[in-house]
Scaffold this motif. Structure first.
Motif, short mmCIF file in Angstrom:
data_model
loop_
_atom_site.label_atom_id
_atom_site.label_comp_id
_atom_site.label_asym_id
_atom_site.label_seq_id
_atom_site.Cartn_x
_atom_site.Cartn_y
_atom_site.Cartn_z
N GLU A 1 21.49 64.71 91.55
CA GLU A 1 20.35 65.05 90.68
C GLU A 1 20.22 66.56 90.48
N LEU B 1 29.81 64.71 82.03
CA LEU B 1 30.52 65.87 82.56
C LEU B 1 30.67 65.77 84.08
N LEU B 2 29.62 65.28 84.73
CA LEU B 2 29.67 65.15 86.19
C LEU B 2 30.67 64.07 86.61
N GLU C 1 33.28 63.08 84.87
CA GLU C 1 34.62 63.62 84.61
C GLU C 1 35.00 64.64 85.67
N GLY C 2 34.03 65.44 86.05
CA GLY C 2 34.29 66.46 87.06
C GLY C 2 34.65 65.84 88.40
N ALA D 1 22.64 68.70 90.37
CA ALA D 1 23.66 69.12 89.41
C ALA D 1 23.27 68.70 88.00
N GLU E 1 16.62 69.99 78.65
CA GLU E 1 17.57 70.52 77.67
C GLU E 1 16.88 71.00 76.40
N ASP F 1 25.33 63.78 78.11
CA ASP F 1 26.49 64.66 78.21
C ASP F 1 26.64 65.20 79.63
N ALA G 1 21.12 64.96 78.48
CA ALA G 1 21.15 64.17 79.71
C ALA G 1 22.43 63.34 79.80
N VAL H 1 23.68 75.52 91.79
CA VAL H 1 24.30 74.29 92.27
C VAL H 1 25.83 74.37 92.12
N LEU I 1 22.77 71.33 84.83
CA LEU I 1 23.46 71.27 83.54
C LEU I 1 22.45 71.16 82.39
N PRO J 1 31.74 70.80 91.67
CA PRO J 1 33.21 70.74 91.73
C PRO J 1 33.74 69.91 90.55
N GLY J 2 34.83 70.34 89.99
CA GLY J 2 35.46 69.56 88.93
C GLY J 2 34.98 69.90 87.53
N VAL J 3 33.87 70.63 87.43
CA VAL J 3 33.41 71.04 86.09
C VAL J 3 33.70 72.52 85.91
#
Lengths: 448, 253
Positions: free
Chosen positions: A395, A414-415, A417-418, A397, B76, A410, A408, B91, A401, B94-96
């Motif tokens: 949460e 992204l998380l 995929e990361g 992270a 956002e 996206d 939200a 924060v 973003l 990792p990976g991004v």
């Protein structure tokens, strides 16, 4: 499906051992041995307690045949290639300079690809797990034979109808070599089983990239694919190994890859289990020579009621070897995963350095992950670390973003995929990356 | 003229506990305000409430940005409208990839403003300029967001993001904590460089030392969820000398 007695199953399986194949007597013994040891493993067997495959014993399998399957060319650059359809060669193999790539039928396997026992018996690189009990790996107080006794390996050894072999000459850099196994078609409407067998040999100081692919569709949920890959990495040689399974149809896929590493040999293995199947892969690394190292990585992306288990066994049988394991899963809906990671440090294997990490991302309430580290250390002066995590999207992270303007959805994408990116970023094969991205896109949509 | 940020009688609950208890704060465009206060006084809650973090429930009062009530806006939406929060604890993701993430963020804001998106080349040029300007390790922008960064590197990354995103209003939540004097100066310079008649800043800090480099127009003291004292730089100096003990009673209470 009719239930039948084990004796029936044994007789039926024995009848399927390819006649006229080299070492067919020995191969029949594997089938017999498989049934003598209890046949298809069930949840009562320690190594199979998360999900047994006992139900396979009640299916009247036929071996799949090649059918009329058309094989799409693999995009991207490859130096060598062998393609099997329905377990047998589909087209002539392609060998780059200094590398021998062959696909073969079991009844015409090139014998010199295989090893011989000291007494001259042809050992078609099959019973490595049995041989290990006899050879120098044996240590008092350590039942390595038990570690290597994988029942489905025995069945593959008995029943394979074909396979492919790669041998990279000393000092040669192979470039990417593709080993593809396409499922083929079920014969005469009976549930099909497929036992392809791959052998990879790296002579000393060679380098190779091997991409092993299992693809195609199972005609029914009773389908079964049971591939086996045995890899020997000579001293100072380096292998980059990618295993990709994308089979669909909801059948069972039980595969194994076993790496034997000589002195200063190195392997980086990445197992991408993307198929819509009941899936299990066992990765085994055996350090036979000092200073060898293995990095074993894996990713399962699952949705619906898909299952995947990743089992690893790392045997530190020589000094100063290093093993790194990183396995991850992304699970939506009611997908399930198991990571079972075993590290054995044999007596005398001082300076062993082993680490293991398993991380699971659950995108729904119904998804489940189970993780089980098993460390067995019989030596002093050893570094051994393991960690596991099962959790939802972070949460903190997500907010981070979003606070930068990302939406939200996206941000979630992204998380996800990361999370998978840590496994995939080292994969050079473009097609494998595309397929992984597609799998992730599928589960992401369900996690919302 | 409408103030940039206008908070009146704001009440915020976190997990059922009231943390902000009727907070009033007005920041006109062009000004930099500092908020100081002891631990637990609600400083970070204020920062999160402005940025729109889930779980920070506004139960009373109002929160206006350029005259609009943003209390119900998603984080956002606020970011795209020009609000930025520099995190106290950035924060690790990792990976991004840092660059990928920041490019996506910049383009979301540009889309919102009706501007064309930056392509990879333009964005890299922009990044390169700021990396140089802020003395940021260029290697770090190629790494995953904050992953394995030192405390100072994370804070610098916040300033880098702020510089690239060009917000209208930025909250810096204890961005100075854990920084050595050089890093502190970089953070302060980063903010000073952006100060303009259109922009506003809210600097949350525990220590007066940041305010030597980043001179605020006003200093507020937050205690138990309310502003209890407001004044010029002398407030910060006095707090540094005497501690928070004196500023107990709410002004006018």
């Amino acid at each position: 499906m009719t239930a039948c007695a084990p004796a029936d199953a044994r007789a039926r399986m024995l009848a399927l051992v390819p006649a006229g194949a080299s070492a067919s007597e020995e191969r029949r013994r594997f089938v017999t041995g498989f049934f003598r040891r209890g046949g298809f493993p069930t949840r009562k067997d320690e190594d199979w307690r998360f999900s047994g495959f006992g139900a396979l014993g009640r299916i009247r399998f036929q071996l799949v045949d090649a059918g009329s399957g058309v094989v799409e060319p693999w995009p991207g650059e490859t130096a060598g290639e062998a393609v099997l359809v329905g377990g047998v060669p589909a087209e002539p193999a392609l060998s780059p300079p200094g590398v021998r790539v062959e696909s073969f039928r079991a009844d015409a396997a090139p014998e010199d690809l295989f090893d011989r026992d000291p007494d001259g018996t042809l050992r078609p690189a099959l019973p490595v797990f049995l041989a290990d009990a006899r050879d120098r790996l044996h240590r008092p107080g350590l039942d390595l034979a038990a570690c290597f006794r994988h029942p489905l390996e025995m069945l593959n050894a008995g029943l394979f109808t074909g396979g492919a072999a790669v041998r990279v000459a000393a000092g040669v850099d192979s470039g990417p070599v593709l080993l593809r196994s396409v499922r083929g078609e079920d014969a005469g409407g009976a549930p099909g089983m497929l036992h392809p067998r791959f052998l990879v040999t790296l002579e000393p100081r060679s380098r190779a990239t091997v991409i092993e692919i299992h693809e195609g569709r199972h005609a029914s949920r009773q389908g079964w694919t049971n591939p086996s890959t045995v890899v020997r990495i000579g001293s100072g040689a380096r292998l980059d190994y990618l295993r990709l399974s994308t089979e669909t149809g909801g059948g069972s896929h039980t595969g194994r890859t076993t790496f034997h590493l000589d002195r200063d040999a190195r392997v980086k293995s990445t197992v991408l289990s993307l198929g819509r199947m009941r899936h299990r892969h066992d990765a085994t690394a055996v350090f036979r020579g000092e200073g060898s190292s293995a990095s074993l990585n894996g990713l399962f992306v699952g949705a619906g009621r898909e299952r995947a288990e990743h089992h690893t066994l790392v045997v530190h049988a020589a000094r100063h070897a290093t093993s790194r394991q990183l396995y991850k899963a992304v699970l939506a809906d009611e997908a399930r995963t198991v990571f079972d990671g075993q590290v054995v440090v044999a007596p005398g294997a001082a300076g062993s350095d082993a680490s293991q990490s398993n991380r699971n991302l659950l995108l729904s309430d119904g998804a489940r992950a189970h993780t089980q580290p098993r460390l067995e250390i019989h030596a002093d002066d050893v570094k051994c670390a393991h960690g596991a995590a099962i959790g939802r999207l972070d949460e903190d992270a997500l907010f981070y973003l979003r606070s930068r303007g990302l939406g939200a959805l996206d941000s979630r994408d992204l998380l996800v995929e990361g999370f998978a990116g840590e496994i995939v970023e080292g994969v050079a094969d473009e097609r494998a990356r595309t397929l992984t991205a597609a799998s992730l896109a599928r589960v992401r949509g369900r996690g919302r | 003229m409408t103030p940039l940020l206008e908070i009146s009688d704001l009440r915020v609950e976190v997990e059922g506990r009231e943390i902000l208890r009727g907070l009033d704060l007005v920041i006109p465009a062009g000004e930099t305000h500092a908020i100081m206060g002891p631990n637990g006084s609600g400083k970070s809650t204020l920062a999160y409430a402005i940025a729109g973090r889930e779980g920070y429930e506004i139960t009373g009062g109002s929160l206006r940005f350029r005259g609009e009530d943003i209390a119900d806006w998603e984080p956002e939406q606020r970011a795209r409208a020009g609000i930025f929060l520099a995190f106290q604890y950035p924060v690790e993701i990792p990976g991004v990839n840092n660059t990928y993430f920041l490019k996506a963020a910049v383009n979301e804001t540009r889309k919102h403003r009706g501007e064309p998106e930056l392509d990879a080349m333009d964005f890299l040029a922009l990044m390169r300029r700021w990396v140089k300007e802020l003395d940021f390790d260029p290697e770090l922008i190629r790494r995953p967001v904050n992953a394995g960064f030192s405390g100072g590197e994370k804070k610098r990354n916040e300033i880098l993001q702020m510089s690239v995103l060009e917000p209208t209003f930025a909250v810096l939540d204890e961005t100075d904590s854990g920084l050595d004097i050089d890093a502190l100066r970089i953070v302060a310079d980063g903010v000073n460089r952006m100060r303009s008649p259109e922009r506003g800043f809210l600097v949350i800090t525990h220590y007066q030392r940041l305010l030597n480099h980043l001179v605020p127009d006003r200093v507020h003291v937050l205690r138990r969820g309310r502003i209890v004292e407001s004044g010029g730089g002398e407030v910060a100096l006095r707090l540094e000398a005497e501690g928070y003990g004196r500023a107990t009673a709410p002004v006018g209470a």
